[in-house]
Design a protein around this motif. Structure first.
Motif, PDB file in Angstrom:
ATOM      1  N   GLY A  83      64.055 -13.388  41.618  1.00  0.00           N
ATOM      2  CA  GLY A  83      65.226 -13.857  41.185  1.00  0.00           C
ATOM      3  C   GLY A  83      66.351 -13.242  42.137  1.00  0.00           C
ATOM      4  O   GLY A  83      67.443 -13.861  42.418  1.00  0.00           O
ATOM      5  N   PHE A  86      66.166 -15.139  45.401  1.00  0.00           N
ATOM      6  CA  PHE A  86      67.077 -16.593  44.922  1.00  0.00           C
ATOM      7  C   PHE A  86      68.646 -16.380  45.283  1.00  0.00           C
ATOM      8  O   PHE A  86      69.265 -17.292  45.989  1.00  0.00           O
ATOM      9  N   GLN A  89      69.361 -16.047  48.862  1.00  0.00           N
ATOM     10  CA  GLN A  89      68.902 -17.205  49.675  1.00  0.00           C
ATOM     11  C   GLN A  89      69.822 -18.191  49.442  1.00  0.00           C
ATOM     12  O   GLN A  89      70.414 -19.108  50.264  1.00  0.00           O
ATOM     13  N   PHE A  90      70.381 -18.454  48.195  1.00  0.00           N
ATOM     14  CA  PHE A  90      71.260 -19.602  47.578  1.00  0.00           C
ATOM     15  C   PHE A  90      72.709 -19.342  48.407  1.00  0.00           C
ATOM     16  O   PHE A  90      73.208 -20.223  48.855  1.00  0.00           O
ATOM     17  N   SER A 181      64.934 -22.321  47.805  1.00  0.00           N
ATOM     18  CA  SER A 181      65.675 -21.331  46.646  1.00  0.00           C
ATOM     19  C   SER A 181      65.253 -21.715  45.190  1.00  0.00           C
ATOM     20  O   SER A 181      65.148 -21.122  44.367  1.00  0.00           O
ATOM     21  N   PHE A 182      65.164 -23.269  45.285  1.00  0.00           N
ATOM     22  CA  PHE A 182      65.017 -23.759  43.744  1.00  0.00           C
ATOM     23  C   PHE A 182      63.282 -23.603  43.522  1.00  0.00           C
ATOM     24  O   PHE A 182      63.169 -23.606  42.436  1.00  0.00           O
ATOM     25  N   GLU A 184      61.766 -20.627  44.237  1.00  0.00           N
ATOM     26  CA  GLU A 184      61.845 -19.456  43.513  1.00  0.00           C
ATOM     27  C   GLU A 184      62.482 -19.562  42.078  1.00  0.00           C
ATOM     28  O   GLU A 184      61.735 -18.733  41.458  1.00  0.00           O
ATOM     29  N   ILE A 185      63.263 -20.373  41.851  1.00  0.00           N
ATOM     30  CA  ILE A 185      63.522 -20.218  40.431  1.00  0.00           C
ATOM     31  C   ILE A 185      62.531 -20.783  39.748  1.00  0.00           C
ATOM     32  O   ILE A 185      62.327 -20.436  38.403  1.00  0.00           O
TER      33      ILE A 185
END
Length: 208
Positions: A83, A86, A89-90, A181-182, A184-185
């Motif tokens: 998290g 993410f 990185q986002f 990044s998505f 990772e979510i």
């Protein structure tokens, strides 16, 4: 077993972490290859890429072990760290996509000023340019420049050559970073869901 079941969640989480392992190995391999063939000579860049690759490998291994063993503590720390990754990185990906040419030029100028003369000479030679911009440093940089174009009538500024490729590179980097990044979510969601599912092979009266 339907896709919402225990086995499907475990297999999906394992598959996602196998992808992270491959990406981590790819980063380490590309950094080593770039150093070997002389594309990247900066030890800081090489070290940074390898560190990211090793960090991703460790996270992926923790996720794999936690998924295979349904280990609650490992899955919890995996969720927290993924998290945080993410969020970082986002933010970095959005910053890459939002940088315009004037901001890139300002970044190049700040970086150029802290470079050593040897590094500047190496950059000029590789890009076949002299000096960053037509400013107060240009004459000093031009005197030390060893690029081939110095013998011609007009030698381009290094900032012009950098800006030609940096905008496209930043968009690609930002887009790829945003995509990962998505994932990772997705990993956080899968780990959270998997933690709250009971192993059908375990004792039905046992707590999760």
């Amino acid at each position: 077993m339907v896709c919402g079941g225990f086995a499907c969640s475990r297999n999906a989480l394992c598959a996602l972490n196998v992808v992270y392992v491959l990406v981590g190995l790819l980063l380490i391999g590309v950094a080593a290859w770039g150093k070997g063939v002389g594309i990247v000579s900066s030890i800081h860049i090489i070290g940074g890429v390898i560190a990211v690759g090793v960090f991703l490998l460790i996270i992926a291994i923790v996720g794999l072990i936690g998924a295979i063993n349904h280990h609650q503590v490992m899955l919890f720390f995996y969720m927290i760290i993924l998290g945080l990754v993410f969020i970082i990185q986002f933010g970095v990906s959005c910053s890459c996509l939002a940088l315009d040419k004037s901001q890139q030029e300002h970044f190049f100028n700040a970086t150029w000023n802290v470079m050593s003369n040897e590094t500047r000479i190496e950059v000029e030679k590789k890009l076949d340019c002299c000096g960053l911009l037509n400013d107060t440093r240009y004459l000093q940089d031009f005197n030390y420049c060893t690029a081939t174009c110095k013998t011609s009538d007009k030698c381009p500024f290094c900032a012009d050559k950098m800006l030609k490729h940096s905008d496209e590179a930043l968009k690609i980097l930002g887009g790829v970073g945003l995509f990962f990044s998505f994932t990772e979510i997705l990993g956080v969601w899968l780990a959270m869901r998997y933690r709250n599912q009971k192993d059908p092979r375990a004792n039905p009266s046992a707590f999760l």
